[in-house]
Scaffold this active site. Structure first.
Site, PDB file in Angstrom:
ATOM      1  N   CYS A 190       0.742  -1.238  -0.223  1.00 41.26           N
ATOM      2  CA  CYS A 190      -0.080  -0.089  -0.038  1.00 41.26           C
ATOM      3  C   CYS A 190       1.034   1.408   0.050  1.00 41.26           C
ATOM      4  CB  CYS A 190      -0.879   0.073   1.087  1.00 41.26           C
ATOM      5  SG  CYS A 190      -1.619  -1.578   1.468  1.00 41.26           S
ATOM      6  N   CYS A 249      -1.251   3.090   6.288  1.00 42.15           N
ATOM      7  CA  CYS A 249      -0.744   1.418   6.896  1.00 42.15           C
ATOM      8  C   CYS A 249      -0.519   0.773   5.722  1.00 42.15           C
ATOM      9  CB  CYS A 249      -1.996   0.864   7.707  1.00 42.15           C
ATOM     10  SG  CYS A 249      -3.435   0.710   6.592  1.00 42.15           S
ATOM     11  N   HIS A 303      -8.614   2.943  -3.020  1.00 40.63           N
ATOM     12  CA  HIS A 303      -7.136   2.931  -2.688  1.00 40.63           C
ATOM     13  C   HIS A 303      -6.656   1.969  -3.606  1.00 40.63           C
ATOM     14  CE1 HIS A 303      -3.791   1.878  -0.558  1.00 40.63           C
ATOM     15  NE2 HIS A 303      -4.323   0.822   0.473  1.00 40.63           N
TER      16      HIS A 303
END
Length: 387
Positions: free
Chosen positions: A91, A373, A343
């Site tokens: 991520c 995160c 995302h």
């Protein structure tokens, strides 16, 4: 050490991954569009002077495989002498791309870099080809590889109720919709062609993913998505699945001044950190603490925050332990976040940084924090300073 600055930052609109605007647009095209955009928006820059392109991407296979950074740069018509590499910290990939470029410029190995990232989650699903080593079960719970269950765990540990999650999720959509209507995303979105639901080609200059009709009442009717019996995390309080790319033009401060380019922000500090994979969403806390220490700042010095909304159940504990829970409506994700915008994994790090810099300018604040995160228990953070 050279000071490192952001001269420009842009992104594509966020397209819905399921039969969305970019269903006929490849990841390389999204990426190349932004690379070309940065160069055309900054005519003082000689493309031959770019040292390297750092491009985040998580699922590096199919159209995103074989070094998508280089493939996109060739599509964009960037000189063949300019290098390009694809970066993967899950991520945090495109924020890691920023960190890599920043370090190269700091030590004098580069003067100018393009950074960014892409993820086409409609064409290359998040779990495509994932095959964890069976031996990991000796040290890591199997559920640690299931992001929704880690959010359930973190939320439970911090007393985050279903109501709190639904309120935070509804806020994300409402604020993102307001930002769209009021034109607050206009400066960061580089319009690109896509197809509407009828297959008609059109120019998209807005995020397709936002659901302005979202309410707390509507969210409360959704079933738990990951733990059907005891869970509180739903699809509505999780980051949306979307396709998109983001990019930044990064330079040494002295080179930007030589070229007469407007400096939008300076990279003040950077950090990464690890945490227990079972609560992977907690990573922003230790990463931010490191970044603040390196910047010589406290959380009270930060005027604007972009905290990637992987899940409401993950964002709220991080905000709580960073001392931001009572200041969310003052300075955290004021234009909504990933719950509304989505995302796209490799894109999000530079996307939230781009949104942050625009927000810092809009609200006239000196310091801003972008943090997120990372799957399997990591966090990444960057502190920016307006010059």
């Amino acid at each position: 050490m050279n000071n490192v600055v952001i001269v420009d930052c842009i992104r594509t609109p966020m397209g819905r991954s399921k039969a969305g605007a970019f269903r006929n647009v490849r990841a390389e095209d999204l990426s190349a569009h932004l690379m070309k955009g940065l160069i055309s928006r900054n005519p003082q820059l000689d493309p031959n002077s770019i040292e390297d392109i750092y491009w985040g991407c998580v699922q590096q296979t199919l159209e995103q495989g074989f070094n998508v950074a280089r493939n996109a740069s060739l599509l964009a018509g960037i000189p063949h002498t300019v290098a390009a590499t694809t970066v993967n910290r899950l991520c945090g990939s495109s924020m890691q791309a920023l960190h890599d470029a920043t370090r190269a410029i700091m030590v004098g190995d580069a003067e100018t870099c393009i950074i960014g990232g892409v993820e086409h989650m409609g064409h290359v699903p998040m779990n495509h080809g994932v095959d964890f080593h069976p031996g990991m079960s000796k040290s890591v719970a199997k559920a640690a590889g299931m992001m929704g269950l880690t959010a359930e765990m973190l939320g439970r540990m911090h007393g985050i109720s279903r109501q709190m999650q639904d309120e935070f999720a509804a806020r994300s959509h409402q604020r993102a919709h307001a930002a769209t209507i009021e034109g607050r995303f206009k400066n960061e979105i580089l319009p690109i062609e896509g197809h509407d639901e009828n297959g008609i080609l059109k120019l998209y200059d807005y995020d397709e993913v936002i659901r302005p009709e979202t309410t707390v009442e509507g969210l409360s009717n959704l079933r738990p998505a990951f733990d059907p019996v005891n869970g509180t995390v739903t699809a509505g309080s999780s980051s949306a699945l979307s396709d998109g790319a983001s990019a930044m033009l990064v330079m040494s401060e002295h080179r930007a001044k030589e070229l007469g380019l407007t400096i939008r922000a300076r990279v003040k500090s950077m950090a990464v950190a690890g945490c227990d994979p079972s609560i992977m969403g907690y990573g922003p806390v230790p990463a931010t603490q490191k970044a603040l220490k390196r910047a010589g700042l406290s959380i009270d010095d930060i005027g604007m925050v972009e905290l990637n909304e992987a899940f409401a159940a993950q964002s709220l504990p991080c905000a709580k332990d960073l001392g931001l829970l009572d200041k969310i409506d003052e300075k955290v994700n004021l234009n909504g976040g990933a719950i509304a915008l989505g995302h796209p994994l490799g894109c999000s790090g530079s996307r939230i940084s781009t949104t942050l810099i625009n927000q810092m300018e809009h609200h006239d604040v000196q310091f801003g924090l972008a943090t997120m995160c990372i799957g399997l228990g990591q966090g990444i953070a960057t502190v920016f300073e307006r010059v």
